[in-house]
Design a protein around this motif. Structure first.
Motif, PDB file in Angstrom:
ATOM      1  N   UNK A 189       7.410  -4.978   1.024  1.00 63.06           N
ATOM      2  CA  UNK A 189       8.535  -4.328   0.342  1.00 63.06           C
ATOM      3  C   UNK A 189       9.529  -5.370  -0.168  1.00 63.06           C
ATOM      4  N   UNK A 190       9.830  -6.365   0.654  1.00 60.82           N
ATOM      5  CA  UNK A 190      10.795  -7.395   0.255  1.00 60.82           C
ATOM      6  C   UNK A 190      10.335  -8.170  -0.972  1.00 60.82           C
ATOM      7  N   UNK A 191       9.012  -8.309  -1.121  1.00 59.93           N
ATOM      8  CA  UNK A 191       8.463  -9.062  -2.263  1.00 59.93           C
ATOM      9  C   UNK A 191       8.034  -8.147  -3.401  1.00 59.93           C
ATOM     10  N   UNK A 192       8.436  -6.870  -3.300  1.00 62.64           N
ATOM     11  CA  UNK A 192       8.226  -5.896  -4.379  1.00 62.64           C
ATOM     12  C   UNK A 192       6.762  -5.791  -4.801  1.00 62.64           C
ATOM     13  N   UNK A 193       5.877  -5.808  -3.808  1.00 58.93           N
ATOM     14  CA  UNK A 193       4.458  -5.630  -4.061  1.00 58.93           C
ATOM     15  C   UNK A 193       4.090  -4.155  -3.958  1.00 58.93           C
ATOM     16  N   UNK A 194       3.001  -3.776  -4.593  1.00 61.94           N
ATOM     17  CA  UNK A 194       2.479  -2.418  -4.489  1.00 61.94           C
ATOM     18  C   UNK A 194       1.341  -2.395  -3.482  1.00 61.94           C
ATOM     19  N   UNK A 195       0.976  -1.204  -3.006  1.00 56.82           N
ATOM     20  CA  UNK A 195      -0.155  -1.069  -2.098  1.00 56.82           C
ATOM     21  C   UNK A 195      -1.086   0.037  -2.585  1.00 56.82           C
ATOM     22  N   UNK A 196      -2.341  -0.070  -2.194  1.00 55.73           N
ATOM     23  CA  UNK A 196      -3.337   0.947  -2.520  1.00 55.73           C
ATOM     24  C   UNK A 196      -4.292   1.085  -1.346  1.00 55.73           C
ATOM     25  N   UNK A 197      -4.982   2.214  -1.290  1.00 57.01           N
ATOM     26  CA  UNK A 197      -5.924   2.505  -0.206  1.00 57.01           C
ATOM     27  C   UNK A 197      -7.354   2.443  -0.716  1.00 57.01           C
ATOM     28  N   UNK A 198      -8.237   1.880   0.110  1.00 56.44           N
ATOM     29  CA  UNK A 198      -9.673   1.962  -0.112  1.00 56.44           C
ATOM     30  C   UNK A 198     -10.291   2.335   1.224  1.00 56.44           C
ATOM     31  N   UNK A 199     -10.767   3.570   1.346  1.00 54.31           N
ATOM     32  CA  UNK A 199     -11.262   4.016   2.639  1.00 54.31           C
ATOM     33  C   UNK A 199     -10.115   4.372   3.558  1.00 54.31           C
ATOM     34  N   UNK A 200     -10.285   4.142   4.855  1.00 48.94           N
ATOM     35  CA  UNK A 200      -9.265   4.553   5.832  1.00 48.94           C
ATOM     36  C   UNK A 200      -8.325   3.407   6.188  1.00 48.94           C
ATOM     37  N   UNK A 201      -7.097   3.778   6.492  1.00 51.37           N
ATOM     38  CA  UNK A 201      -6.052   2.822   6.884  1.00 51.37           C
ATOM     39  C   UNK A 201      -5.213   3.523   7.944  1.00 51.37           C
ATOM     40  N   UNK A 202      -5.391   3.143   9.207  1.00 48.51           N
ATOM     41  CA  UNK A 202      -4.824   3.879  10.332  1.00 48.51           C
ATOM     42  C   UNK A 202      -3.921   2.980  11.174  1.00 48.51           C
ATOM     43  N   UNK A 203      -2.955   3.604  11.845  1.00 49.63           N
ATOM     44  CA  UNK A 203      -2.088   2.944  12.825  1.00 49.63           C
ATOM     45  C   UNK A 203      -1.269   1.831  12.168  1.00 49.63           C
ATOM     46  N   UNK A 204      -1.331   0.588  12.689  1.00 50.33           N
ATOM     47  CA  UNK A 204      -0.502  -0.481  12.134  1.00 50.33           C
ATOM     48  C   UNK A 204      -0.840  -0.765  10.678  1.00 50.33           C
ATOM     49  N   UNK A 205      -2.057  -0.475  10.263  1.00 49.40           N
ATOM     50  CA  UNK A 205      -2.417  -0.623   8.844  1.00 49.40           C
ATOM     51  C   UNK A 205      -1.569   0.304   7.988  1.00 49.40           C
ATOM     52  N   UNK A 206      -1.257   1.497   8.497  1.00 48.61           N
ATOM     53  CA  UNK A 206      -0.458   2.450   7.719  1.00 48.61           C
ATOM     54  C   UNK A 206       0.947   1.920   7.474  1.00 48.61           C
ATOM     55  N   UNK A 207       1.469   1.131   8.397  1.00 43.19           N
ATOM     56  CA  UNK A 207       2.805   0.546   8.196  1.00 43.19           C
ATOM     57  C   UNK A 207       2.758  -0.522   7.123  1.00 43.19           C
ATOM     58  N   UNK A 208       1.675  -1.243   7.075  1.00 44.70           N
ATOM     59  CA  UNK A 208       1.494  -2.202   5.993  1.00 44.70           C
ATOM     60  C   UNK A 208       1.462  -1.462   4.656  1.00 44.70           C
ATOM     61  N   UNK A 209       0.737  -0.348   4.628  1.00 42.87           N
ATOM     62  CA  UNK A 209       0.627   0.437   3.397  1.00 42.87           C
ATOM     63  C   UNK A 209       1.975   0.979   2.946  1.00 42.87           C
ATOM     64  N   UNK A 210       2.781   1.473   3.895  1.00 42.96           N
ATOM     65  CA  UNK A 210       4.080   2.049   3.537  1.00 42.96           C
ATOM     66  C   UNK A 210       5.037   1.016   2.961  1.00 42.96           C
ATOM     67  N   UNK A 211       4.736  -0.261   3.136  1.00 41.24           N
ATOM     68  CA  UNK A 211       5.597  -1.296   2.570  1.00 41.24           C
ATOM     69  C   UNK A 211       5.561  -1.352   1.051  1.00 41.24           C
ATOM     70  N   UNK A 212       4.519  -0.818   0.441  1.00 35.10           N
ATOM     71  CA  UNK A 212       4.385  -0.913  -1.009  1.00 35.10           C
ATOM     72  C   UNK A 212       5.501  -0.213  -1.763  1.00 35.10           C
ATOM     73  N   UNK A 213       5.961  -0.817  -2.841  1.00 34.40           N
ATOM     74  CA  UNK A 213       6.953  -0.164  -3.707  1.00 34.40           C
ATOM     75  C   UNK A 213       6.298   1.038  -4.368  1.00 34.40           C
ATOM     76  N   UNK A 214       5.109   0.815  -4.934  1.00 35.79           N
ATOM     77  CA  UNK A 214       4.258   1.910  -5.407  1.00 35.79           C
ATOM     78  C   UNK A 214       3.077   2.003  -4.444  1.00 35.79           C
ATOM     79  N   UNK A 215       2.736   3.234  -4.059  1.00 39.10           N
ATOM     80  CA  UNK A 215       1.682   3.428  -3.065  1.00 39.10           C
ATOM     81  C   UNK A 215       0.712   4.485  -3.585  1.00 39.10           C
TER      82      UNK A 215
END
Length: 229
Positions: free
Chosen positions: A78-104
Motif C-alpha cells: 500500500x505504501x508503494x502504491x502497488x496493485x494486487x491480483x489473485x491467481x488461485x487461492x490466497x488464504x490467511x496471511x496471504x490475504x493481508x498481503x492482497x489487501x495491501x493493493x491499491x487496486x485489488x
C-alpha cells in the motif's frame, strides 16, 4: 571440519530459499506463490529494485503462514502504491498481503471457481485462536478494505475458532455458490469436499461491497503471458 560446517550452512541457505514463496516476474507483474515464511518483504523489496517497472503483485496458491509478514507486506504494498491480483487461492496471511493493493482484483490465470481470497483470525502454533489480537486484526482489515468491510461480518471471520476455517470471497461470475453473493463462511469442521454445501452463505455483501476487491474487472495475467511468448 570447516568444510563440513560450510556445507551445512550452504544446505540451510538452500532449504530457506526453497521454503520461501516462489517469485516469478512477468511483465509488470511479480507472482508470489506458496507458503509465507517470513522473508517475503525482503524478497519483494529486492525484486522491485531489480524491476522498477513492476506495478502489480499477484498472489498465487498460498495457504499463508507467518502472520507478521502478511501485515508487513500488505502495508509495504500500500505504501508503494502497488496493485494486487489473485491467481488461485490466497488464504490467511496471504490475504493481508492482497489487501495491501491499491487496486485489488481477480486474474484470468486460473478458473474463477478456483480463485478466491480466504480470511480468518490469528492462530498460535497449536492452532488455537489468539483472541486478544483479534481487535487489531479487525481494525486492520477494515482500514485496508478502504473502510468498506462490514464490521459484523469481519467480527465473525476473525473469531472462527478452528484454524482450518475461513471466509472465502469469490468473483461474482464464479460458477459456484449460485444464488448467493459468492461468499462462503466455513468453520473448518465441515466434511472434506463438501464445503460448498455445508459452509454458511452470509448475505452481508460480496467481495466488492466489502472492499476485498476494488473492481470486478479481470486482471489479464494469462492473456499477457500469451502475448509475451
Amino acid at each position: 571440519m570447516k568444510r563440513s560446517l560450510a556445507a551445512g550452512f550452504a544446505l540451510l541457505a538452500v532449504m530457506n530459499v526453497t521454503q520461501a514463496m516462489e517469485v516469478e516476474v512477468r511483465g509488470q507483474a511479480v507472482l508470489m506463490s506458496g507458503p509465507v515464511t517470513g522473508i517475503e518483504l525482503r524478497v519483494l523489496e529486492s525484486t522491485l529494485e531489480s524491476h522498477p517497472d513492476i506495478n502489480t503483485v499477484v498472489l498465487k496458491n498460498s495457504h499463508g503462514g507467518d502472520a507478521r509478514t502478511g501485515y508487513a507486506v500488505g502495508e509495504f504494498i500500500r505504501a508503494h502504491k502497488l496493485n494486487t491480483a489473485l491467481s488461485g487461492f490466497c488464504i490467511s496471511s496471504c490475504s493481508r498481503m492482497f489487501l495491501g493493493g491499491v487496486q485489488r482484483q481477480y486474474s484470468d490465470e486460473q478458473p474463477l471457481d478456483k480463485t478466491f481470497v480466504g480470511l480468518h483470525g490469528n492462530y498460535a502454533v497449536d492452532g488455537s485462536l489468539q483472541a486478544g489480537r483479534m481487535g487489531y486484526l479487525k481494525d486492520w482489515v477494515i482500514k485496508y478494505s478502504d473502510g468498506k468491510a462490514n464490521p459484523d461480518l469481519v467480527e465473525q471471520w476473525v473469531h472462527i475458532p478452528n484454524h482450518h476455517g475461513y471466509i472465502a470471497f469469490y468473483h461474482r461470475d464464479a460458477s459456484i455458490l449460485l444464488g448467493t453473493q459468492k461468499v462462503m463462511l466455513c468453520q473448518g469442521t465441515e466434511e472434506k469436499g463438501k464445503r460448498q454445501e455445508q459452509c454458511a452463505k452470509p448475505e452481508m455483501g460480496d467481495a466488492l461491497a466489502n472492499g476485498i476487491v476494488t473492481t470486478w474487472d479481470i486482471y489479464p495475467l494469462h492473456a499477457n503471458a500469451q502475448q509475451t511468448d
